[in-house]
Scaffold this motif. Structure first.
Motif, PDB file in Angstrom:
ATOM      1  N   GLN A 158       0.799  -1.224   0.000  1.00 53.33           N
ATOM      2  CA  GLN A 158       0.000   0.000   0.000  1.00 53.33           C
ATOM      3  C   GLN A 158       0.831   1.272   0.000  1.00 53.33           C
ATOM      4  N   ASP A 159       2.182   1.172  -0.013  1.00 52.09           N
ATOM      5  CA  ASP A 159       2.992   2.381   0.081  1.00 52.09           C
ATOM      6  C   ASP A 159       3.005   3.120  -1.252  1.00 52.09           C
ATOM      7  N   ALA A 160       3.476   4.377  -1.217  1.00 50.38           N
ATOM      8  CA  ALA A 160       3.455   5.241  -2.400  1.00 50.38           C
ATOM      9  C   ALA A 160       4.519   4.804  -3.401  1.00 50.38           C
ATOM     10  N   TRP A 161       4.297   5.233  -4.637  1.00 54.07           N
ATOM     11  CA  TRP A 161       5.246   4.945  -5.707  1.00 54.07           C
ATOM     12  C   TRP A 161       6.416   5.925  -5.625  1.00 54.07           C
ATOM     13  N   SER A 162       7.619   5.398  -5.767  1.00 58.87           N
ATOM     14  CA  SER A 162       8.811   6.243  -5.785  1.00 58.87           C
ATOM     15  C   SER A 162       9.218   6.512  -7.234  1.00 58.87           C
ATOM     16  N   GLU A 163      10.183   7.415  -7.414  1.00 54.99           N
ATOM     17  CA  GLU A 163      10.678   7.710  -8.760  1.00 54.99           C
ATOM     18  C   GLU A 163      11.340   6.476  -9.386  1.00 54.99           C
ATOM     19  N   GLU A 164      12.033   5.672  -8.541  1.00 54.77           N
ATOM     20  CA  GLU A 164      12.664   4.456  -9.052  1.00 54.77           C
ATOM     21  C   GLU A 164      11.612   3.458  -9.523  1.00 54.77           C
ATOM     22  N   ASP A 165      10.483   3.381  -8.793  1.00 52.57           N
ATOM     23  CA  ASP A 165       9.414   2.470  -9.208  1.00 52.57           C
ATOM     24  C   ASP A 165       8.821   2.906 -10.546  1.00 52.57           C
ATOM     25  N   ASP A 166       8.574   4.204 -10.698  1.00 57.47           N
ATOM     26  CA  ASP A 166       8.031   4.708 -11.963  1.00 57.47           C
ATOM     27  C   ASP A 166       9.006   4.475 -13.110  1.00 57.47           C
ATOM     28  N   LEU A 167      10.312   4.651 -12.840  1.00 59.28           N
ATOM     29  CA  LEU A 167      11.315   4.442 -13.878  1.00 59.28           C
ATOM     30  C   LEU A 167      11.369   2.975 -14.301  1.00 59.28           C
ATOM     31  N   LEU A 168      11.299   2.067 -13.318  1.00 60.92           N
ATOM     32  CA  LEU A 168      11.290   0.636 -13.638  1.00 60.92           C
ATOM     33  C   LEU A 168      10.051   0.277 -14.457  1.00 60.92           C
ATOM     34  N   LEU A 169       8.902   0.847 -14.086  1.00 59.59           N
ATOM     35  CA  LEU A 169       7.668   0.582 -14.829  1.00 59.59           C
ATOM     36  C   LEU A 169       7.785   1.075 -16.270  1.00 59.59           C
ATOM     37  N   ALA A 170       8.319   2.281 -16.457  1.00 65.43           N
ATOM     38  CA  ALA A 170       8.449   2.840 -17.803  1.00 65.43           C
ATOM     39  C   ALA A 170       9.420   2.023 -18.648  1.00 65.43           C
ATOM     40  N   GLU A 171      10.574   1.670 -18.097  1.00 62.42           N
ATOM     41  CA  GLU A 171      11.571   0.920 -18.862  1.00 62.42           C
ATOM     42  C   GLU A 171      11.035  -0.456 -19.254  1.00 62.42           C
ATOM     43  N   THR A 172      10.306  -1.091 -18.356  1.00 64.47           N
ATOM     44  CA  THR A 172       9.772  -2.425 -18.657  1.00 64.47           C
ATOM     45  C   THR A 172       8.709  -2.366 -19.740  1.00 64.47           C
ATOM     46  N   VAL A 173       7.805  -1.392 -19.642  1.00 63.44           N
ATOM     47  CA  VAL A 173       6.746  -1.282 -20.641  1.00 63.44           C
ATOM     48  C   VAL A 173       7.334  -0.942 -22.011  1.00 63.44           C
ATOM     49  N   LEU A 174       8.286  -0.017 -22.060  1.00 64.79           N
ATOM     50  CA  LEU A 174       8.917   0.345 -23.329  1.00 64.79           C
ATOM     51  C   LEU A 174       9.672  -0.833 -23.936  1.00 64.79           C
ATOM     52  N   ARG A 175      10.303  -1.615 -23.117  1.00 68.34           N
ATOM     53  CA  ARG A 175      11.017  -2.798 -23.623  1.00 68.34           C
ATOM     54  C   ARG A 175      10.051  -3.804 -24.233  1.00 68.34           C
ATOM     55  N   HIS A 176       8.925  -4.020 -23.585  1.00 65.81           N
ATOM     56  CA  HIS A 176       7.934  -4.945 -24.127  1.00 65.81           C
ATOM     57  C   HIS A 176       7.336  -4.419 -25.430  1.00 65.81           C
ATOM     58  N   ILE A 177       7.156  -3.096 -25.513  1.00 64.93           N
ATOM     59  CA  ILE A 177       6.643  -2.522 -26.768  1.00 64.93           C
ATOM     60  C   ILE A 177       7.646  -2.730 -27.891  1.00 64.93           C
ATOM     61  N   ARG A 178       8.927  -2.477 -27.639  1.00 63.62           N
ATOM     62  CA  ARG A 178       9.960  -2.646 -28.671  1.00 63.62           C
ATOM     63  C   ARG A 178      10.057  -4.092 -29.124  1.00 63.62           C
ATOM     64  N   GLU A 179       9.933  -5.029 -28.176  1.00 68.67           N
ATOM     65  CA  GLU A 179      10.113  -6.437 -28.496  1.00 68.67           C
ATOM     66  C   GLU A 179       8.829  -7.102 -28.974  1.00 68.67           C
ATOM     67  N   GLY A 180       7.740  -6.332 -29.084  1.00 71.33           N
ATOM     68  CA  GLY A 180       6.499  -6.903 -29.580  1.00 71.33           C
ATOM     69  C   GLY A 180       5.675  -7.608 -28.521  1.00 71.33           C
ATOM     70  N   GLY A 181       5.981  -7.400 -27.253  1.00 70.99           N
ATOM     71  CA  GLY A 181       5.202  -8.000 -26.178  1.00 70.99           C
ATOM     72  C   GLY A 181       3.991  -7.160 -25.842  1.00 70.99           C
ATOM     73  N   THR A 182       3.266  -7.572 -24.826  1.00 71.15           N
ATOM     74  CA  THR A 182       2.066  -6.858 -24.399  1.00 71.15           C
ATOM     75  C   THR A 182       2.339  -6.093 -23.109  1.00 71.15           C
ATOM     76  N   GLN A 183       1.541  -5.064 -22.900  1.00 68.59           N
ATOM     77  CA  GLN A 183       1.686  -4.289 -21.667  1.00 68.59           C
ATOM     78  C   GLN A 183       1.255  -5.105 -20.447  1.00 68.59           C
ATOM     79  N   LEU A 184       0.339  -6.025 -20.628  1.00 61.28           N
ATOM     80  CA  LEU A 184      -0.071  -6.868 -19.493  1.00 61.28           C
ATOM     81  C   LEU A 184       1.105  -7.687 -18.969  1.00 61.28           C
ATOM     82  N   LYS A 185       1.924  -8.223 -19.889  1.00 60.65           N
ATOM     83  CA  LYS A 185       3.102  -8.954 -19.436  1.00 60.65           C
ATOM     84  C   LYS A 185       4.074  -8.021 -18.726  1.00 60.65           C
ATOM     85  N   ALA A 186       4.170  -6.780 -19.227  1.00 61.62           N
ATOM     86  CA  ALA A 186       5.042  -5.800 -18.573  1.00 61.62           C
ATOM     87  C   ALA A 186       4.542  -5.480 -17.173  1.00 61.62           C
ATOM     88  N   PHE A 187       3.226  -5.335 -17.019  1.00 66.10           N
ATOM     89  CA  PHE A 187       2.654  -5.042 -15.699  1.00 66.10           C
ATOM     90  C   PHE A 187       2.875  -6.222 -14.748  1.00 66.10           C
TER      91      PHE A 187
END
Length: 219
Positions: A5-34
């Protein structure tokens, strides 16, 4: 069970962005990234998806476009590598469009563009619509709260107006009583002065004779 339940940090947001962008580049889905980010941060996939659509996504619009372009070029490259060489000459030398025959290249480009609509794009669109629906729900709740506050303020104004009306009526009554008391006092003062004048007129008059004696003067 993920119950973080704790708040999101800048590192958490950065990890989320990098993972989603990587899945987009590699043809994966955002659900797998999440799912991947949720496992890394001990959060649910739904929480990661909501964070991406509500906060993080708007900061990476250019990066998302670049990742989609990279995915498109990667798919084209893979398709060209997998294409069998059944002709000794290029296809362009076999078929050359004449001025009266329109080129088929735009049709091929259109088909390639159509193939870019994947399940990931559909899910992303639905998530965005869900985010908009959530915002509309928040606005509706805020409007309802403002309406209730307005009603409460109107009731308070009405109550204060009634109190002011009562105070004015009481002040008017006190003013009338005060004027009545003043009139009674003035009337009593005039009656007292008349009584004194009457007593002076009825009182006996005296004078002193040449011998120093007082004698009553008849009226």
């Amino acid at each position: 069970m993920k119950v973080r339940q704790d708040a999101w940090s800048e590192e958490d947001d950065l990890l989320l962005a990098e993972t989603v962008l990587r899945h987009i580049r590699e043809g994966g889905t955002q659900l797998k990234a999440f799912d991947e980010v949720g496992d890394a941060l001990n959060r649910t996939s739904a929480a990661c998806g909501f964070r991406w659509n509500a906060v993080v996504r708007d900061k990476y619009e250019d990066a998302i476009k670049l990742a989609k372009r990279h995915r498109k070029e990667r798919k084209r490259q893979m398709a060209q590598e997998a294409k069998p060489l059944s002709y000794s000459k290029p296809l362009q030398s076999v078929y050359q469009p004449t001025p009266s025959t329109p080129s088929r290249q735009p049709i091929a480009d259109y088909m390639n563009e159509e193939k870019e609509i994947t399940m990931q794009d559909v899910i992303q669109f639905l998530q965005q619509m869900n985010g908009k629906g959530h915002q509309e729900s928040l606005l509706k709740q805020e409007n309802e709260a403002l309406k209730l506050e307005k009603q409460e303020l109107a009731q308070k104004v009405e109550f204060l107006e009634d109190e002011l009306k009562k105070i004015r009526e009481e002040h008017k009554t006190i003013e009338e009583d005060y004027q009545s008391i003043i009139q009674i006092m003035n009337r009593a003062r005039r009656m007292a002065l008349l009584d004194e004048e009457t007593d002076d007129r009825n009182a006996p008059a005296f004078r002193m004779d040449k011998n120093g004696n007082l004698e009553k003067i008849a009226k």
